[in-house]
Structure formats: C-alpha cells, structure tokens
Scaffold this active site. Structure first.
Site, PDB file in Angstrom:
ATOM      1  CB  THR A  56      -0.892   0.104   1.256  1.00 14.98           C
ATOM      2  OG1 THR A  56      -0.057   0.202   2.407  1.00 14.98           O
ATOM      3  CG2 THR A  56      -1.834  -1.045   1.383  1.00 14.98           C
ATOM      4  CG  ASP A  57       1.203   5.847  -1.290  1.00 16.13           C
ATOM      5  OD1 ASP A  57       1.941   6.110  -0.321  1.00 16.13           O
ATOM      6  OD2 ASP A  57       1.191   6.508  -2.342  1.00 16.13           O
ATOM      7  CD1 TRP A  58       2.880   5.082   5.808  1.00 14.88           C
ATOM      8  CD2 TRP A  58       3.625   4.784   3.734  1.00 14.88           C
ATOM      9  NE1 TRP A  58       4.079   4.416   5.888  1.00 14.88           N
ATOM     10  CE2 TRP A  58       4.566   4.221   4.636  1.00 14.88           C
ATOM     11  CE3 TRP A  58       3.886   4.711   2.361  1.00 14.88           C
ATOM     12  CZ2 TRP A  58       5.741   3.610   4.214  1.00 14.88           C
ATOM     13  CZ3 TRP A  58       5.042   4.097   1.948  1.00 14.88           C
ATOM     14  CH2 TRP A  58       5.958   3.552   2.856  1.00 14.88           C
ATOM     15  N   GLY A  59      -1.959   4.793   4.014  1.00 14.98           N
ATOM     16  CA  GLY A  59      -3.354   5.177   4.113  1.00 14.98           C
ATOM     17  C   GLY A  59      -4.206   4.719   2.949  1.00 14.98           C
ATOM     18  CB  ALA A  60      -3.456   3.148  -0.251  1.00 18.31           C
TER      19      ALA A  60
END
Length: 733
Positions: free
Chosen positions: A258-262
C-alpha cells in the site's frame, strides 16, 4: 541452537548442515515452502503489516529479518523517525539527488536509465534499504497533475522502455524496485477517493503497458497500489487490477504494497491482492495515530477473519509466501554487495542524465543572424541572471520525493564558475518556502520591489538568463494536490514581459515537471525546458548553455497552446478533475499526441520535440518487405547524417498508423526509438524491427489484442509532428 528454537515444530530440513529456508544455494521457492511449514498462523499474518513508519517485520523466532523501505524515486530519502513522520536528524543520511523521472524520460536513453537504477540502488543498499519506492510510471494526462514530475511522460511505450532498465539496475543490488502508483493515479486532487471510470481499451492500451513491462520484462519485486478508486473499489485492494490482471494475466510473483493510508477494508485487502500494508490510520503523509500497528486492516482484524473461516487458508499461505519471497530476494540475500554512499560516480551518472534530458525548445537567429545559444565566452561583458530558481534548492519540497542531497550546485553557482564577474544576479520574484500543506502569501510590496529591481538591472545587461518556472511548493510540482492554474506562479509572466520590453536578448530557462502557459512565447528568442536536475543540475544546465554539451533531450509529453486543448480538459469537469467523487476518462485512448494528431489540434510543442546546436539530415526509410505475416517481422532502415559543425545526438522515432480499422485508432503511435550519436559529417544507418504486436489494439469484447489485416503506415520522425519519411506495408493474418 536453531533446532532448539524450532522445538515443537516440524522436523527441520537440513541441507549441507543448513536449514532449508536459510540455505542460499536452494531455489527460493523451496526456501519459501520450508519457512511456511515452520510458521504459526500468527507469524504468517504478522508478515503483512508494518512495525514502523518504513518497516515491516519478518519472523524473529526463525531468524528471518524484516524489510526496510525508503521513498524514491529520485534519491534515497533522509531517515524518518520510527513511529512519526518527523526526520530523524541523522548526519550520515545524505544522498545523491538524481534528476526527476521527467528528465530521465526526456533523455530517451534506456542505457542511462539502467545507470540511474544501478546508482540509486547502490545508495539504497548502503543505507540498508530492502525496497526503494520507485519508479513512478503513471501516464501524464493533464499538465495540472502535481506529481507528473515523478513520472515518465504521456506515452505508454516510452514509459515502458525507460522504466524496465531502471528496475533491473535497482534490483541488481538486491534492493526491490517498487513500481507505482498502480493504477490510474493521474491526479493528486481528491486522490484518496476519486473513482476513475475508464474503458478496458484505454486501460490496456494507455495506462497499463508500463506496469506490464515492469512486471514481465523488468521482473519488479514489488508494486505499490494507488490511493484512488477504480470502478468503485480502491486500487490497493482491487480485484480487477490485482487478482485478475497483475497476478492473473501477468503472473506477478512479488508483493503488492500500500501507499500510506491506501487500505480501507480488511476483507477486500485480504481477498483482492494486497500483500503488505505499510501505513494506515494516517492521512497518508503527516498525521499519526495512537492505535497500534495491530489495528491495521491486515492486523488483528485479518487474523480474526481467518479464524472465523471468512478467509481461506490458501489466501493466507499465498500472501505470506509472497512476503517471504521478497525477504529472501532482499534483506535475506547474502549474495548481494555492500552498496555505496553518494560518490563521484553517482554524481557523474546524475550529470549525464541531466545533460541528456534538457530540451532546447527555441533558438532563433535574431541577433546578427546568430542564435543566443550556445553562449560564447567573452561575447558579453554583463550577463544578468534573474529568477528564484537560479538559487533555489529544488530537492526540497514536493512531498515524499523530498531529498537531503550531499551536494547541490545551483545554476547561479555554475554560471559564476563559467563567467566570473560578468554575472550579476537579481531575484526578480520570490516563491516562498517549500511548504507541503499551504502556499505562502507574499506581500505585494515585496513582489513589486523585486520586479522593479530586475527591470532596472535588465536595462543595463548585455544578456539576460531568466531561470524560472515551477518549483516543489504545494500546489505546484508537489504531491498532495494539483496545480490550480496553467499559468506560471509568482507573477513571472509579468516579469518576463517586463524584461523583454527593455531587453530582447533573453535566454529563458523553465524548470518544471509540467507544461506551462507561454503568453510571451513569440517574443522570447531562446527557450530551454529544464527539469528538476538533481545534485549536479546547475553545472549540467550551465554546460548546455555554453555549448560544452549539445542538448539532445526530447519532450516526453505534448505542450498545449491552451489548457482547453488538452484531452483531459476538453470534455469538462467530469473528465478532469471529476465531481469530487467520480471521474470519467472521456478522451479514452486519445491521450497526448494521439489526441492532437487525431483531432488536428496543433500543440505548442509536440511530443518528442527538441532542438540541437547541430543539424541532422534523414534519408528515406527503407522497408525490407511490403507484406508482414503473423509470426514474422520486417525491418525498417533509415540513414541519419550530422550536417552541422558540432557533434550531437538525435533521437530517431518510429511511429505506426493503421490506415483503415473497424475501431477508432490514433493517426499513429510510437513503437520504437533510437538515440544515435554522430560527429560532424558522420552518417549512420538506424534499423528497427516491426512485428505483429506493434500493430495491435485491445478488443474490449473479445478481451484480446487484435491486429486487423490491411495497410499500415510507418512514420520516421524527429517528433510526433515533424515526420521525415514514411513507408507502407500490408499485414496478413
């Protein structure tokens, strides 16, 4: 000792005195299988979520290390605190800042791309990083996208050819490349939730080819899911993107991260292809949480769903196997080297990329029948340098690509080194600090004072070098939001016009990762498109300005006359930026030059365009056969001659068009290119191979690539618009 630790587990497999999963001499798949056989359910699930801002764990009980990550793709980012987004304040985490990927794309040189990957991979390895978060390969759809400077342009073929060697170079070091942002992350505005609607044909022909090449040719070990939604589901755990295409059709054997918060849902994350959750309960960039890492979607909630029978064990096994495979390839790879800190070799690589990526857009012979460029030493007693970008550290700001470079050579420093006391400087405009979350408000009195001072200096100058454009401030070339206007910021247009009114001898250098509005274009005699050139950027630019280096870059995207000419903007707000919830890619496959060609809209500067200090003459293209059959190939040859007085490099571009088709197709599409270096008077033959795959389009209904029998046209050109020769052939299925 190891057998004691493993008491109560299955009998150890020992090969040559070493447990199988620890044995580098065994195939990775055998090691993965053996490690899985020894792990508890809790240990398998624990592999899939973070234990720090830039780390994920291994299995300490078995002596399996975790993974360390670093932002890229233009350099190894300074160290971040373990559990916050603050910089750790180390004194030994400086890096080489390499040119931004738009610059790399502008070189049209895959050999340089490989050098880029090797060098940045060495620095990542030296810093004990397992995964470098780059390269970015999303397609340049609108010049307002704040993150275009991190990507490789508007054409899927060019992006594919340039990303593959970068990936290979990074991974030669035992560091995983992480190709991002998969997929359709073509704007930063509302990036966390905008729901992209796109046809299968546009998806496969435009937005996926670079990712496909990264997987099938580059063999990338990780892919980063994007923030946005695609057809109603977030991209990071999207069944179509991850299960059906990436891991199904392309056979990807690495990890989706993931990207952070995805990540947004435990069941979807588990079932729809997410393997590693790097950050949750943050806004993706700045905020922190009191919640523990086990509160991530792939943490305790994932484990509970498995125990409740809602997630099959084969899903758990596959996810854990992918993470173990990545660990064995990187942090547990005892055959990798030691890497290297920022050094002269890396600086030389950065310099070469910068010099080959700079694009000469205009160089008219207005003064004594000579162009202003290259600038001859001794020709001018007073050279005025104007602009904030002459002195600005352009590695600061921009979001996650912000760097802490070991060395920064600004353009003003480099020009002073070349011209000494002939150089004077006037800032002209002020751009404020590189803030991520707001734009500085500059008092009008300050703006007017700087403007007036620059105008007065310009009246006295023999030559003006204006160094402006964008920077990495918020809402410019920066992560987190898009540009709010197509115009240059900080009243630069007013300043440029004011200087030209008092001094026509101006060399204008634009630094940006995007096209900008040019209301002054007719009055400027010499214009350079520079990019974020990295640590050695000032010297690279100065060497091009003085002719030490002959510019050879070509644009990786089209420059529109007006923003409304862009395909993403032509169909109104639902096409870009969307209605804040949903967005429709109404231009479909007609992205970039495909649109301008087909709709007969003339761009300001076309895709593939760039001038030189010398001249090149093309011969007539010769095709080896008039007919191409499935399974065969034909050869296209063309001679190129340097007819000027200095050595130079030319990028020969091959496009192919389908003369008659049952579906809408662009007039032509880039299918190959070659960068040739020639001495004055030297001639060289360039050869290309054309195969069936170069003729295909994606059939939505049949879900396959089709080449219809009929006549095809070959275009050999300097750019998508400047075609030097054509030839035709028939395709027979």
């Amino acid at each position: 000792m190891i057998q004691t630790i493993l008491s109560g587990k299955s009998k150890p497999i020992i090969v040559g005195g070493v447990l199988a999963y620890l044995n580098d001499n065994l195939p990775i798949e055998e090691r993965v299988k053996d490690a899985l056989s020894r792990m508890t359910l809790e240990e398998k699930t624990r592999l899939s979520y973070a234990d720090g801002r830039f780390s994920t764990p291994g299995c300490a009980r078995l002596g399996i290390p975790g993974l360390m990550y670093s932002d890229g793709p233009h350099g190894v980012r300074a160290e971040i605190c373990w559990n916050s987004w603050d910089y750790a304040g180390w004194t030994n985490d400086s890096c080489t800042a390499f040119p931004a990927l738009t610059c790399l794309a502008s070189t049209w040189n895959p050999v340089l791309s490989k050098s880029y990957g090797v060098a940045i991979g060495e620095e990542a390895l030296f810093r004990n990083k397992s995964v470098l978060l780059g390269p970015g390969v999303n397609i340049y759809r609108t010049p307002l996208n704040g993150r275009n400077f991190e990507y490789l342009g508007e054409d899927p073929y060019l992006a594919a050819r340039m990303c593959v060697p970068y990936i290979q170079g990074v991974q030669e070091n035992g560091v995983a490349a992480c190709v991002k942002h998969y997929a359709l992350n073509n704007q930063e505005l509302w990036r966390n939730h905008i729901d992209v609607q796109v046809s299968d044909r546009a998806l496969y022909e435009i937005y996926l080819p670079a990712f496909k090449a990264a997987v099938m040719e580059g063999k990338t070990w990780t892919i980063m899911g994007a923030y946005n939604k695609v057809r109603g589901t977030h991209a990071a755990h999207n069944k179509l993107l991850n299960n059906d295409i990436l891991k199904g059709e392309w056979g990807f054997d690495g990890c989706v991260v993931t990207d952070w918060g995805a990540a947004h849902d435990t069941y979807e994350a588990a079932m729809y292809g997410l393997d590693l959750e790097l950050g949750t309960y943050t806004n993706g960039l700045t905020s922190n949480s009191d919640l523990g890492y086990n509160d991530y979607y792939l943490g305790d909630a994932y484990l509970r769903m498995i125990k409740d029978g809602k997630i099959p064990m084969e899903v758990v096994e596959e996810k854990a196997a992918r993470v173990l495979r990545l660990i064995f390839r990187t942090s547990m790879n005892r055959n990798k080297g030691f890497g290297a800190m920022a050094n002269e070799n890396h600086e030389e690589t950065a310099y070469r990329i910068a010099t080959e990526g700079i694009v000469l857009l205009k160089n008219e012979s207005r003064f004594d029948k000579k162009p202003l460029l290259p600038i001859q030493k001794g020709a001018y007693k007073r050279i005025l340098v104007v602009g904030d970008n002459a002195i600005r550290n352009l590695m600061m700001g921009g979001g996650s690509s912000e760097l802490k470079p070991k060395k920064v050579i600004t353009p003003l420093d480099a020009l002073k080194e070349e011209f000494g006391d002939c150089i004077t400087f006037s800032q002209g405009y002020v751009a404020g600090r590189p803030m991520f979350d707001r734009a500085d408000v500059i008092p009008q009195s300050v703006i007017d004072s700087l403007y007036s001072a620059a105008i007065e200096e310009a009246k006295q100058a023999d030559l003006v070098i204006f160094l402006g454009g964008l920077n990495k401030n918020y809402q410019q070339d920066c992560e987190g939001d898009d540009r709010k206007t197509f115009e240059l910021p900080f009243e630069q247009n007013r300043l440029i016009k004011g200087i030209l009114d008092v001094n026509q001898k101006m060399v204008l250098v634009l630094t940006s990762g995007n096209a900008v509005d040019m209301p002054w274009i007719e009055k400027v005699p010499s214009l350079i498109q520079s990019w974020y050139l990295g640590s050695i950027g000032g010297k690279a630019l100065a060497d091009v300005l003085i002719g030490e280096i002959n510019p050879s870059g070509k644009l990786p995207f089209s420059y529109p006359v007006r923003l409304e000419d862009c395909p993403a903007h032509f169909y109104g707000e639902i096409s870009y930026p969307g209605d804040s919830i949903r967005q429709e890619y109404k231009e479909d496959i007609l992205v970039g030059y495909r649109w301008y060609d087909t709709k007969k809209i003339k761009p300001l500067f076309p895709f593939g365009y760039g001038l030189s200090y010398t001249e090149f003459q093309y011969g007539k293209p010769v095709v080896s056969a008039t007919e191409l059959k499935a399974g065969e190939s034909l050869e296209v040859k063309v001679t190129v001659k340097n007819t000027g007085k200095v050595a130079g490099k030319e990028i020969v571009q091959l496009y192919i068009g389908d003369e008659k088709c049952s579906v809408l197709r662009p007039v032509k599409e880039l299918k190959d290119f070659y960068k040739v270096e020639l001495q004055p008077g030297e001639e060289q033959e360039v050869a290309f191979t054309v195969e069936r795959d170069d003729l295909t389009f994606f059939d939505d209904e049949r879900h396959e690539w089709i080449a219809e029998p009929g006549r095809f046209k070959i275009y050999i050109g300097r750019s998508s618009e400047d075609i030097e020769g054509t030839a035709t052939f028939m395709y027979c299925d």
